[in-house]
Design a protein around this motif. Structure first.
Motif, PDB file in Angstrom:
ATOM      1  N   LEU A   1       0.812  -1.230   0.000  1.00  0.00           N
ATOM      2  CA  LEU A   1       0.000   0.000   0.000  1.00  0.00           C
ATOM      3  C   LEU A   1       0.841   1.274   0.000  1.00  0.00           C
ATOM      4  CD1 LEU A   1      -2.847  -0.940   2.527  1.00  0.00           C
ATOM      5  CD2 LEU A   1      -3.108  -0.501   0.071  1.00  0.00           C
ATOM      6  N   PHE A   2       1.968   1.265   0.707  1.00  0.00           N
ATOM      7  CA  PHE A   2       2.666   2.530   0.958  1.00  0.00           C
ATOM      8  C   PHE A   2       4.084   2.636   0.395  1.00  0.00           C
ATOM      9  CE2 PHE A   2      -0.389   1.872   4.466  1.00  0.00           C
ATOM     10  CZ  PHE A   2      -1.225   2.956   4.209  1.00  0.00           C
ATOM     11  N   ALA A   3       4.731   1.520   0.103  1.00  0.00           N
ATOM     12  CA  ALA A   3       6.110   1.582  -0.391  1.00  0.00           C
ATOM     13  C   ALA A   3       6.143   1.684  -1.912  1.00  0.00           C
ATOM     14  CB  ALA A   3       6.900   0.364   0.076  1.00  0.00           C
ATOM     15  N   ASP A   4       7.228   2.193  -2.414  1.00  0.00           N
ATOM     16  CA  ASP A   4       7.474   2.208  -3.851  1.00  0.00           C
ATOM     17  C   ASP A   4       8.000   0.821  -4.216  1.00  0.00           C
ATOM     18  OD1 ASP A   4       8.064   2.748  -6.455  1.00  0.00           O
ATOM     19  OD2 ASP A   4       9.761   4.079  -6.045  1.00  0.00           O
ATOM     20  N   ILE A   5       7.246   0.069  -5.010  1.00  0.00           N
ATOM     21  CA  ILE A   5       7.615  -1.325  -5.300  1.00  0.00           C
ATOM     22  C   ILE A   5       8.658  -1.350  -6.421  1.00  0.00           C
ATOM     23  CG2 ILE A   5       6.768  -3.643  -5.810  1.00  0.00           C
ATOM     24  CD1 ILE A   5       5.699  -2.426  -3.219  1.00  0.00           C
ATOM     25  N   THR A   6       9.883  -1.082  -6.053  1.00  0.00           N
ATOM     26  CA  THR A   6      11.006  -1.132  -6.986  1.00  0.00           C
ATOM     27  C   THR A   6      11.385  -2.588  -7.247  1.00  0.00           C
ATOM     28  OG1 THR A   6      12.612  -1.085  -5.193  1.00  0.00           O
ATOM     29  CG2 THR A   6      11.874   1.039  -6.051  1.00  0.00           C
ATOM     30  N   THR A   7      12.327  -2.780  -8.148  1.00  0.00           N
ATOM     31  CA  THR A   7      12.805  -4.137  -8.429  1.00  0.00           C
ATOM     32  C   THR A   7      13.378  -4.783  -7.175  1.00  0.00           C
ATOM     33  OG1 THR A   7      13.331  -3.528 -10.710  1.00  0.00           O
ATOM     34  CG2 THR A   7      14.374  -5.512  -9.851  1.00  0.00           C
ATOM     35  N   GLN A   8      14.124  -4.013  -6.385  1.00  0.00           N
ATOM     36  CA  GLN A   8      14.694  -4.545  -5.149  1.00  0.00           C
ATOM     37  C   GLN A   8      13.602  -4.943  -4.154  1.00  0.00           C
ATOM     38  OE1 GLN A   8      17.297  -1.240  -4.111  1.00  0.00           O
ATOM     39  NE2 GLN A   8      19.091  -2.449  -4.666  1.00  0.00           N
TER      40      GLN A   8
ATOM     41  N   VAL B   1      19.289  -6.842  -4.717  1.00  0.00           N
ATOM     42  CA  VAL B   1      19.588  -6.646  -3.289  1.00  0.00           C
ATOM     43  C   VAL B   1      20.998  -7.181  -3.044  1.00  0.00           C
ATOM     44  CG1 VAL B   1      18.913  -7.182  -0.918  1.00  0.00           C
ATOM     45  CG2 VAL B   1      17.161  -6.887  -2.682  1.00  0.00           C
ATOM     46  N   ILE B   2      21.981  -6.308  -3.206  1.00  0.00           N
ATOM     47  CA  ILE B   2      23.382  -6.735  -3.157  1.00  0.00           C
ATOM     48  C   ILE B   2      24.205  -5.752  -2.321  1.00  0.00           C
ATOM     49  CG2 ILE B   2      25.457  -7.191  -4.531  1.00  0.00           C
ATOM     50  CD1 ILE B   2      23.658  -7.859  -6.883  1.00  0.00           C
ATOM     51  N   ILE B   3      25.081  -6.291  -1.488  1.00  0.00           N
ATOM     52  CA  ILE B   3      26.040  -5.480  -0.729  1.00  0.00           C
ATOM     53  C   ILE B   3      27.264  -5.295  -1.621  1.00  0.00           C
ATOM     54  CG2 ILE B   3      27.468  -5.332   1.351  1.00  0.00           C
ATOM     55  CD1 ILE B   3      25.476  -7.293   2.674  1.00  0.00           C
ATOM     56  N   GLU B   4      27.447  -4.084  -2.127  1.00  0.00           N
ATOM     57  CA  GLU B   4      28.522  -3.833  -3.086  1.00  0.00           C
ATOM     58  C   GLU B   4      29.795  -3.278  -2.446  1.00  0.00           C
ATOM     59  OE1 GLU B   4      26.917  -2.480  -7.158  1.00  0.00           O
ATOM     60  OE2 GLU B   4      25.601  -1.518  -5.688  1.00  0.00           O
ATOM     61  N   PHE B   5      29.650  -2.669  -1.274  1.00  0.00           N
ATOM     62  CA  PHE B   5      30.799  -2.042  -0.630  1.00  0.00           C
ATOM     63  C   PHE B   5      30.888  -2.471   0.822  1.00  0.00           C
ATOM     64  CE2 PHE B   5      29.291   0.677  -4.003  1.00  0.00           C
ATOM     65  CZ  PHE B   5      30.443   0.938  -4.724  1.00  0.00           C
ATOM     66  N   PHE B   6      32.112  -2.462   1.331  1.00  0.00           N
ATOM     67  CA  PHE B   6      32.324  -2.836   2.721  1.00  0.00           C
ATOM     68  C   PHE B   6      33.389  -1.926   3.298  1.00  0.00           C
ATOM     69  CE2 PHE B   6      33.569  -5.647   6.256  1.00  0.00           C
ATOM     70  CZ  PHE B   6      32.313  -6.014   6.699  1.00  0.00           C
ATOM     71  N   MET B   7      33.281  -1.651   4.577  1.00  0.00           N
ATOM     72  CA  MET B   7      34.248  -0.774   5.242  1.00  0.00           C
ATOM     73  C   MET B   7      35.643  -1.391   5.172  1.00  0.00           C
ATOM     74  SD  MET B   7      34.049   0.735   9.113  1.00  0.00           S
ATOM     75  CE  MET B   7      35.265   1.909   9.701  1.00  0.00           C
ATOM     76  N   ASN B   8      36.635  -0.601   4.851  1.00  0.00           N
ATOM     77  CA  ASN B   8      38.020  -1.064   4.746  1.00  0.00           C
ATOM     78  C   ASN B   8      38.605  -1.260   6.141  1.00  0.00           C
ATOM     79  OD1 ASN B   8      40.656  -1.622   4.101  1.00  0.00           O
ATOM     80  ND2 ASN B   8      40.903   0.097   2.696  1.00  0.00           N
ATOM     81  N   PRO B   9      38.957  -2.512   6.511  1.00  0.00           N
ATOM     82  CA  PRO B   9      39.513  -2.753   7.852  1.00  0.00           C
ATOM     83  C   PRO B   9      40.925  -2.204   8.027  1.00  0.00           C
ATOM     84  CG  PRO B   9      39.585  -4.754   6.539  1.00  0.00           C
ATOM     85  CD  PRO B   9      38.828  -3.746   5.728  1.00  0.00           C
ATOM     86  N   ASN B  10      41.585  -1.864   6.915  1.00  0.00           N
ATOM     87  CA  ASN B  10      42.946  -1.321   6.967  1.00  0.00           C
ATOM     88  C   ASN B  10      42.893   0.176   7.261  1.00  0.00           C
ATOM     89  OD1 ASN B  10      45.618  -0.621   6.696  1.00  0.00           O
ATOM     90  ND2 ASN B  10      45.775  -1.149   4.519  1.00  0.00           N
ATOM     91  N   ILE B  11      43.150   0.539   8.499  1.00  0.00           N
ATOM     92  CA  ILE B  11      43.034   1.941   8.914  1.00  0.00           C
ATOM     93  C   ILE B  11      44.111   2.828   8.293  1.00  0.00           C
ATOM     94  CG2 ILE B  11      41.905   1.375  11.097  1.00  0.00           C
ATOM     95  CD1 ILE B  11      44.600   1.725  12.481  1.00  0.00           C
ATOM     96  N   PHE B  12      45.165   2.203   7.744  1.00  0.00           N
ATOM     97  CA  PHE B  12      46.246   2.978   7.143  1.00  0.00           C
ATOM     98  C   PHE B  12      46.015   3.224   5.647  1.00  0.00           C
ATOM     99  CE2 PHE B  12      48.140   0.540  10.673  1.00  0.00           C
ATOM    100  CZ  PHE B  12      48.567   1.605  11.462  1.00  0.00           C
ATOM    101  N   SER B  13      44.952   2.644   5.134  1.00  0.00           N
ATOM    102  CA  SER B  13      44.652   2.800   3.716  1.00  0.00           C
ATOM    103  C   SER B  13      43.985   4.152   3.462  1.00  0.00           C
ATOM    104  CB  SER B  13      43.735   1.673   3.239  1.00  0.00           C
ATOM    105  OG  SER B  13      43.294   1.905   1.923  1.00  0.00           O
ATOM    106  N   GLY B  14      44.202   4.696   2.269  1.00  0.00           N
ATOM    107  CA  GLY B  14      43.584   5.966   1.921  1.00  0.00           C
ATOM    108  C   GLY B  14      42.129   5.815   1.531  1.00  0.00           C
ATOM    109  N   SER B  15      41.703   4.582   1.272  1.00  0.00           N
ATOM    110  CA  SER B  15      40.316   4.322   0.863  1.00  0.00           C
ATOM    111  C   SER B  15      39.484   3.898   2.063  1.00  0.00           C
ATOM    112  CB  SER B  15      40.274   3.224  -0.199  1.00  0.00           C
ATOM    113  OG  SER B  15      38.944   2.895  -0.540  1.00  0.00           O
ATOM    114  N   GLU B  16      38.309   4.504   2.228  1.00  0.00           N
ATOM    115  CA  GLU B  16      37.451   4.193   3.364  1.00  0.00           C
ATOM    116  C   GLU B  16      36.659   2.907   3.163  1.00  0.00           C
ATOM    117  OE1 GLU B  16      34.906   7.430   4.212  1.00  0.00           O
ATOM    118  OE2 GLU B  16      36.497   8.730   4.986  1.00  0.00           O
TER     119      GLU B  16
ATOM    120  N   LEU C   1      10.131  -9.033  -1.345  1.00  0.00           N
ATOM    121  CA  LEU C   1       8.798  -9.603  -1.107  1.00  0.00           C
ATOM    122  C   LEU C   1       8.686 -11.026  -1.646  1.00  0.00           C
ATOM    123  CD1 LEU C   1       6.476  -6.534  -1.808  1.00  0.00           C
ATOM    124  CD2 LEU C   1       7.374  -7.354   0.378  1.00  0.00           C
ATOM    125  N   PHE C   2       9.226 -11.282  -2.835  1.00  0.00           N
ATOM    126  CA  PHE C   2       9.200 -12.643  -3.380  1.00  0.00           C
ATOM    127  C   PHE C   2       9.980 -13.598  -2.476  1.00  0.00           C
ATOM    128  CE2 PHE C   2       8.680 -10.777  -7.892  1.00  0.00           C
ATOM    129  CZ  PHE C   2       7.294 -10.842  -7.776  1.00  0.00           C
TER     130      PHE C   2
END
Length: 362
Positions: free
Chosen positions: A71-78, A122-137, A83-84
């Motif tokens: 009733l209230f959500a936008d039924i996107t592909t995700q 519905v996919i997790i594409e990114f994850f936090m970088n555990p390497n604190i010395f890396s320039g990428s978050e 729901l399926f």
């Protein structure tokens, strides 16, 4: 946060409609469960109830949740994928509530539901970088994104199912977790995810009056698997975002109680040479009960811990004056929760010691 009044009305309606439907459908589902023999008979030592209780109450939660989202959500592909997949999960859970499926069959059903969600984006594409010395978050998961997403969905689904051992525990913890992620979804402008979580929250709260100790009905695997699945998939859609990498901590903190409990349970069983899916009486809630606490006391403690972890999750995502205010509130809440747990355990020790002294006099 959203300033649009129309959005807030939609969020409120999603929660209220789900609540009303779930609350109204539970007695009907209870009668249906009794007729088809979906009863939880306490034949195992790990059970804490002493008489048969209808299960499959999760069907009422599902009806309230599903109709509210439609009733209230936008039924996107995700959202379609979520729901399926939820339908698959509910079918697997309902069959298990009636005939008790083998663990491997339930696992295959959960994997199938996860795959359906993944196929719909519905996919997790990114994850936090555990390497604190890396320039990428963050780290782009690339080819690992699909297996990691499936593992996350199946893991959280099982985690919520495994803590469903006391009246109102899994449903209440899921309601608190959904509230946490609802607030964060608003903070990171994920409006559609917030509507889904509002519907889930409302459906859980609508079922809880029947599920609080002493429970009139259990939600069974139908409900426990459903709640875990929805929390996992919505977090994958709304929380693991590269523009707000720190939000990956949100679902982990919001679901800390079931996730940590499940991790310990799997490690414990494997170290004992058992299958990780072998039921036992070593869960957090069982340990609290074995200490002599009542169901209500044990559930209250686990609710309090879940709420505190959820508050920490919100603090992480918030900024500016809001964060400062929440930090102060979190500190006060932590003290209050700690005092509540200490007083509960102390009160039990005093009561238990007094009973022993009285028995000794007799």
């Amino acid at each position: 946060m959203f300033a649009d009044t129309a959005v807030w009305i939609k969020l409120a309606l999603a929660a209220v409609v789900a609540f009303i439907l779930s609350f109204a459908m539970t007695p009907i589902v209870k009668s249906f469960a009794v007729k088809i023999g979906a009863m939880d008979v306490p034949t195992e030592k790990r059970r804490v109830h002493d008489h048969p209780i209808p299960r499959m109450g999760g069907l009422a939660i599902f009806i309230g949740f599903l109709l509210s989202v439609v009733l209230f959500a936008d039924i996107t592909t995700q959202v379609q994928g979520i729901l399926f997949g939820a339908i698959i999960i509910v079918v697997v859970g309902a069959v298990d509530d009636i005939v008790s499926l083998r663990a491997v069959v339930k696992l295959l059903g959960q994997i199938a539901a996860a795959v359906v969600a993944v196929c719909h984006g519905v996919i997790i594409e990114f994850f936090m970088n555990p390497n604190i010395f890396s320039g990428s978050e963050y780290i782009a998961l690339e080819l690992l994104s699909i297996p990691i997403t499936i593992i996350w969905i199946v893991g959280v689904t099982n985690a919520v199912n495994l803590i469903d051992g006391l009246d109102g525990l899994a449903c209440g913890v899921s309601a608190i977790a959904s509230l946490t992620m609802f607030v964060v979804a608003l903070l990171v402008s994920e409006g559609n995810v917030a509507i889904i979580l509002a519907a889930l929250m409302g459906a859980c709260v609508g079922f809880l009056p029947y599920n609080f100790n002493p429970a009139k009905i259990f939600m069974g695997d139908t409900g426990a698997l459903l709640l875990g699945y929805i929390l996992a998939t919505t977090s994958a859609v709304g929380m693991f975002k590269f523009y707000a990498v720190v939000t990956f901590l949100v679902p982990v903190l919001a679901l800390a109680v079931p996730l940590v409990d499940t991790t310990f349970a799997f490690c414990r069983r494997i170290l004992h040479g058992q299958s990780p899916f072998t039921p036992d009486r070593g869960h957090f809630h069982h340990r609290l009960i074995d200490m002599g606490l009542s169901q209500k006391q044990a559930v209250a403690i686990l609710y309090s811990i879940t709420a505190l972890m959820g508050l920490c999750a919100v603090v992480i995502v918030s900024t500016g004056k809001l964060r400062i205010g929440l930090l102060v509130f979190a500190a006060v809440a932590a003290v209050m929760v700690g005092k509540f747990i200490r007083d509960t355990l102390k009160g039990h020790e005093y009561h238990h010691g007094k009973e022993d002294a009285d028995h000794a006099k007799d």
